[in-house]
Design a protein around this motif. Sequence first.
Motif, PDB file in Angstrom:
ATOM      1  N   HIS A  97       0.864  -1.185   0.000  1.00 25.73           N
ATOM      2  CA  HIS A  97       0.000   0.000   0.000  1.00 25.73           C
ATOM      3  C   HIS A  97       0.898   1.232   0.000  1.00 25.73           C
ATOM      4  O   HIS A  97       2.122   1.109  -0.099  1.00 25.73           O
ATOM      5  CB  HIS A  97      -0.970  -0.015   1.182  1.00 25.73           C
ATOM      6  N   ARG A 120      -4.141   2.226  -8.157  1.00 28.91           N
ATOM      7  CA  ARG A 120      -4.520   3.333  -7.273  1.00 28.91           C
ATOM      8  C   ARG A 120      -3.408   3.660  -6.289  1.00 28.91           C
ATOM      9  O   ARG A 120      -3.138   4.835  -6.020  1.00 28.91           O
ATOM     10  CB  ARG A 120      -5.809   2.993  -6.524  1.00 28.91           C
ATOM     11  N   GLN A 212     -10.327  -2.033  -1.250  1.00 26.16           N
ATOM     12  CA  GLN A 212     -10.144  -1.266  -0.027  1.00 26.16           C
ATOM     13  C   GLN A 212     -10.023  -2.158   1.197  1.00 26.16           C
ATOM     14  O   GLN A 212     -10.600  -3.239   1.266  1.00 26.16           O
ATOM     15  CB  GLN A 212     -11.325  -0.305   0.160  1.00 26.16           C
ATOM     16  N   THR A 215      -6.095   0.642   3.409  1.00 24.80           N
ATOM     17  CA  THR A 215      -6.091   1.886   2.638  1.00 24.80           C
ATOM     18  C   THR A 215      -7.102   1.753   1.502  1.00 24.80           C
ATOM     19  O   THR A 215      -7.858   0.786   1.440  1.00 24.80           O
ATOM     20  CB  THR A 215      -4.696   2.179   2.046  1.00 24.80           C
ATOM     21  N   GLU A 216      -7.081   2.710   0.589  1.00 32.35           N
ATOM     22  CA  GLU A 216      -7.977   2.642  -0.566  1.00 32.35           C
ATOM     23  C   GLU A 216      -7.726   1.412  -1.421  1.00 32.35           C
ATOM     24  O   GLU A 216      -8.615   0.950  -2.144  1.00 32.35           O
ATOM     25  CB  GLU A 216      -7.799   3.883  -1.447  1.00 32.35           C
ATOM     26  N   SER A 217      -6.490   0.896  -1.365  1.00 30.08           N
ATOM     27  CA  SER A 217      -6.126  -0.185  -2.273  1.00 30.08           C
ATOM     28  C   SER A 217      -4.950  -0.955  -1.686  1.00 30.08           C
ATOM     29  O   SER A 217      -3.860  -0.409  -1.546  1.00 30.08           O
ATOM     30  CB  SER A 217      -5.757   0.402  -3.644  1.00 30.08           C
ATOM     31  N   ASP A 218      -5.181  -2.222  -1.335  1.00 33.38           N
ATOM     32  CA  ASP A 218      -4.157  -3.039  -0.688  1.00 33.38           C
ATOM     33  C   ASP A 218      -3.839  -4.272  -1.526  1.00 33.38           C
ATOM     34  O   ASP A 218      -4.692  -4.783  -2.258  1.00 33.38           O
ATOM     35  CB  ASP A 218      -4.629  -3.487   0.696  1.00 33.38           C
ATOM     36  N   HIS A 245      -7.078   5.752   6.912  1.00 33.57           N
ATOM     37  CA  HIS A 245      -7.176   5.644   5.458  1.00 33.57           C
ATOM     38  C   HIS A 245      -7.920   4.387   5.024  1.00 33.57           C
ATOM     39  O   HIS A 245      -7.951   4.067   3.835  1.00 33.57           O
ATOM     40  CB  HIS A 245      -5.773   5.632   4.836  1.00 33.57           C
ATOM     41  N   GLY A 246      -8.505   3.673   5.992  1.00 29.87           N
ATOM     42  CA  GLY A 246      -9.110   2.388   5.686  1.00 29.87           C
ATOM     43  C   GLY A 246     -10.616   2.446   5.526  1.00 29.87           C
ATOM     44  O   GLY A 246     -11.268   3.463   5.748  1.00 29.87           O
ATOM     45  N   ASN A 247     -11.148   1.319   5.124  1.00 37.93           N
ATOM     46  CA  ASN A 247     -12.590   1.112   5.020  1.00 37.93           C
ATOM     47  C   ASN A 247     -12.908  -0.110   5.878  1.00 37.93           C
ATOM     48  O   ASN A 247     -12.644  -1.249   5.479  1.00 37.93           O
ATOM     49  CB  ASN A 247     -12.989   0.881   3.563  1.00 37.93           C
ATOM     50  N   LYS A 250     -15.192  -3.034   4.500  1.00 38.95           N
ATOM     51  CA  LYS A 250     -14.552  -3.837   3.458  1.00 38.95           C
ATOM     52  C   LYS A 250     -13.305  -4.539   3.985  1.00 38.95           C
ATOM     53  O   LYS A 250     -12.942  -5.616   3.509  1.00 38.95           O
ATOM     54  CB  LYS A 250     -14.220  -2.957   2.260  1.00 38.95           C
ATOM     55  N   TRP A 251     -12.647  -3.926   4.965  1.00 40.25           N
ATOM     56  CA  TRP A 251     -11.482  -4.550   5.600  1.00 40.25           C
ATOM     57  C   TRP A 251     -11.883  -5.889   6.213  1.00 40.25           C
ATOM     58  O   TRP A 251     -11.176  -6.892   6.093  1.00 40.25           O
ATOM     59  CB  TRP A 251     -10.957  -3.612   6.683  1.00 40.25           C
TER      60      TRP A 251
END
Length: 253
Positions: A97, A120, A212, A215-218, A245-247, A250-251
Amino acid sequence: MRSKLAIVFALLFILSCKVERPIEIESVNFEFIELEKGVYSCIHKFGGKAICNVGIVDNGKETIVFDSFLSPDVAEELLEALNEMNLSPVKYVVNSHFHNDHIRGNQVFSEAVKIISTARTSEIIEEEEPLQIAYEKENAPARLAYYDSLYKSFNGDTKSREYQQILMWKPYYEILSNSHLKVKTRVPDMFVDSIHNIDGPDRRIQLVSKGQGHTESDLVLYLPDDDIIFTGDLVFNECHPYVPHGNISKWKT
């Protein structure tokens, strides 16, 4: 600005049922643990300047480095250690990330080495790293002075959580105080946004992105035949995850 100086000490967590074996590499910054032949975790030492952890996987044809440390100097030390370990040539570095402690060692690898992330993540690094480095130049010295004063005045239990926090943050801010002098941002140039295989004669390697999470993209690295996964900061060990910076929803999935 996405990245703040309060970024939690990043952990790369390895999930495995295998027996761990230490590797004799002398360093004040990290230690190697052999998970399987050709598969290693490179673990930050408290008080050292690795800050995050790194995964090393040799598939029998080429070696993949998962994350690259905060400090270019420590990444150089890692490269020297890899040269002593009789591994296949390093061909890929994977950035799990965009956080600074996972990407700033990118610059020490040769141009022949491909830097992999999600598309991303690459965009965020290119957009945010110049701003982050400027922010560190302005603010990190004061944070370093604060933790240095705590370190010098500490007279409690050196095994306590409080002291461990000081040993974590003091070298972190030492590195950031000089980042504007040393860091030459190298942006990833190969992208994985679903599943990508990097197979060799010794093992299969899968790079997997589910979007996500932390972060936005892992991005994670999975070894299906070894039952090992390198997760970046999607899994934290013995501390609360860093979530700004996470969600979270969705995490969890």
